[in-house]
Design an enzyme around this catalytic site. Structure first.
Site, short mmCIF file in Angstrom:
data_model
loop_
_atom_site.label_atom_id
_atom_site.label_comp_id
_atom_site.label_asym_id
_atom_site.label_seq_id
_atom_site.Cartn_x
_atom_site.Cartn_y
_atom_site.Cartn_z
N LYS A 173 5.89 4.25 16.64
CA LYS A 173 6.13 2.96 15.90
C LYS A 173 7.07 3.08 14.87
O LYS A 173 7.36 4.22 14.40
CB LYS A 173 4.67 3.06 15.24
CG LYS A 173 4.53 1.86 14.21
CD LYS A 173 2.94 1.53 13.68
CE LYS A 173 2.64 0.60 12.62
NZ LYS A 173 1.33 0.32 12.43
N PHE A 209 -1.23 8.29 4.01
CA PHE A 209 -2.18 9.14 4.94
C PHE A 209 -3.44 9.96 4.25
O PHE A 209 -3.37 11.14 4.49
CB PHE A 209 -1.24 10.34 5.79
CG PHE A 209 -0.33 9.60 6.58
CD1 PHE A 209 -0.35 8.27 7.01
CD2 PHE A 209 0.72 10.41 7.08
CE1 PHE A 209 0.52 7.70 7.94
CE2 PHE A 209 1.82 9.76 7.88
CZ PHE A 209 1.61 8.43 8.28
N ASN A 226 0.84 -1.07 -0.02
CA ASN A 226 0.18 0.11 0.03
C ASN A 226 0.83 1.35 -0.05
O ASN A 226 1.98 1.23 0.52
CB ASN A 226 -1.01 0.01 1.25
CG ASN A 226 -0.39 0.74 2.50
OD1 ASN A 226 -0.43 1.98 2.30
ND2 ASN A 226 0.18 0.03 3.24
N ASN A 262 5.96 -1.39 11.43
CA ASN A 262 5.25 -0.90 10.22
C ASN A 262 5.79 -1.81 9.04
O ASN A 262 6.20 -2.78 9.39
CB ASN A 262 5.55 0.80 9.99
CG ASN A 262 4.40 1.38 9.47
OD1 ASN A 262 3.68 0.87 8.62
ND2 ASN A 262 4.14 2.42 10.24
N SER A 295 5.96 5.21 8.59
CA SER A 295 5.37 5.21 7.33
C SER A 295 6.02 5.16 6.18
O SER A 295 6.69 6.34 5.94
CB SER A 295 3.80 5.71 6.94
OG SER A 295 2.92 5.07 7.71
N ASN A 352 5.34 6.00 3.18
CA ASN A 352 4.58 6.81 1.93
C ASN A 352 4.55 8.18 2.31
O ASN A 352 3.75 8.88 1.26
CB ASN A 352 3.19 6.27 1.85
CG ASN A 352 3.26 4.66 1.61
OD1 ASN A 352 4.21 4.32 0.89
ND2 ASN A 352 2.52 3.82 2.14
N THR A 353 5.27 8.66 3.06
CA THR A 353 5.25 10.29 3.13
C THR A 353 6.67 10.64 3.23
O THR A 353 7.56 10.23 4.09
CB THR A 353 4.36 10.46 4.74
OG1 THR A 353 3.21 10.25 4.51
CG2 THR A 353 4.73 12.09 5.02
N1 FMN Z 1 0.34 1.80 9.86
C1 FMN Z 1 0.34 3.11 10.61
O1 FMN Z 1 0.92 3.18 11.53
N2 FMN Z 1 -0.49 4.05 9.85
C2 FMN Z 1 -1.34 3.95 8.87
O2 FMN Z 1 -2.19 4.76 8.69
C3 FMN Z 1 -1.31 2.61 8.47
N3 FMN Z 1 -1.98 2.50 7.19
C4 FMN Z 1 -1.64 1.26 6.54
C5 FMN Z 1 -2.83 0.75 5.44
C6 FMN Z 1 -2.70 -0.60 4.91
C7 FMN Z 1 -3.28 -0.82 3.65
C8 FMN Z 1 -1.84 -1.45 5.52
C9 FMN Z 1 -1.87 -2.80 4.69
C10 FMN Z 1 -1.06 -1.08 6.48
C11 FMN Z 1 -0.99 0.27 7.25
N4 FMN Z 1 -0.28 0.39 8.18
C12 FMN Z 1 -0.51 1.81 8.89
C13 FMN Z 1 0.41 -0.71 8.69
C14 FMN Z 1 -0.17 -1.61 9.76
O3 FMN Z 1 -0.65 -1.10 11.00
C15 FMN Z 1 0.76 -2.76 10.19
O4 FMN Z 1 2.02 -2.10 10.85
C16 FMN Z 1 1.57 -3.29 9.18
O5 FMN Z 1 0.56 -3.62 8.04
C17 FMN Z 1 2.02 -4.77 9.38
O6 FMN Z 1 1.15 -5.74 9.94
P1 FMN Z 1 0.17 -6.80 9.17
O7 FMN Z 1 1.30 -7.66 8.54
O8 FMN Z 1 -0.81 -7.62 10.02
O9 FMN Z 1 -0.48 -6.16 7.89
#
Ligand code: FMN
Length: 319
Positions: free
Chosen positions: A191, A90, A86, A222, A151, A153-154
């Site tokens: 985080k 934000f 992804n 993350n 993140s 992406n920023t």
């Molecule tokens: N982590 C954040 O701290 N802020 C976010 O806004 C955020 N957006 C995410 C959007 C998507 C589509 C995904 C897949 C993950 C996002 N994450 C974000 C990261 C998740 O909170 C998590 O740290 C990461 O996906 C690893 O966990 P998982 O393997 O169970 O998905």
């Protein structure tokens, strides 16, 4: 998300057994499984996510001003790899709109635990100020805060993990939190990314233990910017953060390492590639006090929450 938002899902029939419960900071968790940030970015599903069995719900990341995030397409399912890439960047309704939703839930005597994950606006002239605004805005509704500096992406966000920048940021954030007139003060977590070097790991551990900028917890981790050979060639080249199964071991290893570097003094929320009770248990064994999921929930939906909890209950019994 639509079904969750409109409260169309039935409440889970599984009752959390006492062995899944824990107390961390001033908070009593009836189970250790939370929904990770990014799933309910705008605080539209808190009550349903609680009802289907999550022990805590982390909303956000939230930016001070509303912003649209990156252009679509910005999310890709790598089904064969049990993964997602992804690059949302934000997309946020902004502090005020999200705050009103959370406040409304609070006014109904909601019993669950709500974490507030803070981000910064893309064009913010002063990132530190963005996080401070978040602490001030959500101070009376946050059970805990997350400072998201990881993140991918920023632009330049991950640079805030560097020693001097992190120290400066966390000092300001601790100060803002300590000035809140709420009792007890909400814990502060930072985080972190899985893509950090050995020296960055040491630096982060040093900063979060420093009394001037002491954190109450870490969220590890993350998404990753790594791309593995075996990933679906159709999507492998897409920019963004990779989550799910391919992230699992990398995140567990970082949990283990951060636990050692912080001498077990700072609670860790483990996240990355958890699909089963066994995966959650591995994160706990590595040093996590709580666990979160995102990608596995996208693929398997609400029944997964009960499945992971029941498997974990069984594993803990054997322990
Ligand atoms: N982590 C954040 O701290 N802020 C976010 O806004 C955020 N957006 C995410 C959007 C998507 C589509 C995904 C897949 C993950 C996002 N994450 C974000 C990261 C998740 O909170 C998590 O740290 C990461 O996906 C690893 O966990 P998982 O393997 O169970 O998905």
């Amino acid at each position: 998300m639509l079904a969750i938002k409109h409260k169309l899902l039935p409440k889970s029939a599984y009752i959390d057994p006492p062995q899944l419960g824990s107390q961390l900071w001033h908070l009593k968790f009836s189970n250790p499984l939370g929904i990770a940030a990014g799933f309910d970015k705008q605080a539209e599903g808190i009550e349903t996510l609680h009802a289907i069995g999550f022990g805590f719900v982390e909303i956000g990341s939230i930016t001070p001003e509303p912003q649209p995030g990156n252009d679509k397409p910005r999310v890709f399912r790598l089904e064969n790899n049990k993964a997602i890439i992804n690059r949302f960047g934000f997309n946020s309704d902004g502090h005020q709109a999200v705050y009103e939703r959370v406040k409304n839930i609070h006014s109904k005597n909601f019993e669950g635990i709500i974490g507030i994950n803070l981000g910064k606006n893309k064009d913010s002239p002063d990132p530190v100020d963005d996080y401070i605004k978040g602490i001030e805005k959500f101070g009376d509704v946050a059970h805990y805060f997350v400072i998201n500096v990881s993140s991918p992406n920023t632009l330049n966000l991950r640079k805030l993990q560097g020693k001097d920048q992190l120290k400066h940021l966390l000092k300001a954030v601790v100060n803002a939190r300590n000035q809140l007139s709420v009792e007890p003060l909400p814990p502060l977590l930072v985080k972190i990314a899985p893509d950090i070097s050995q020296s960055e790991r040491k630096d982060i551990a040093e900063v979060v233990l420093d009394s001037n900028c002491k954190m109450d917890g870490l969220i590890v981790s993350n998404t990753t910017v790594d791309r593995y050979e075996y990933l679906d060639p159709k999507y492998k080249g897409e920019a963004g953060g990779l989550s799910g199964e391919p992230l699992k071991d990398k995140s567990t290893e970082l949990i283990s390492e951060m636990y050692k570097l912080t001498k077990g003094k700072i609670p860790i929320i483990g996240v990355g590639g958890v699909f089963s009770g066994k995966d959650a248990y591995e994160k706990i064994k590595a040093g996590a006090s709580l666990v979160q999921i995102y990608t596995s929930f996208v693929y398997h939906g609400p029944p997964l929450v009960t499945r992971i909890k029941a498997e974990l209950e069984e594993l803990l019994q054997k322990d």
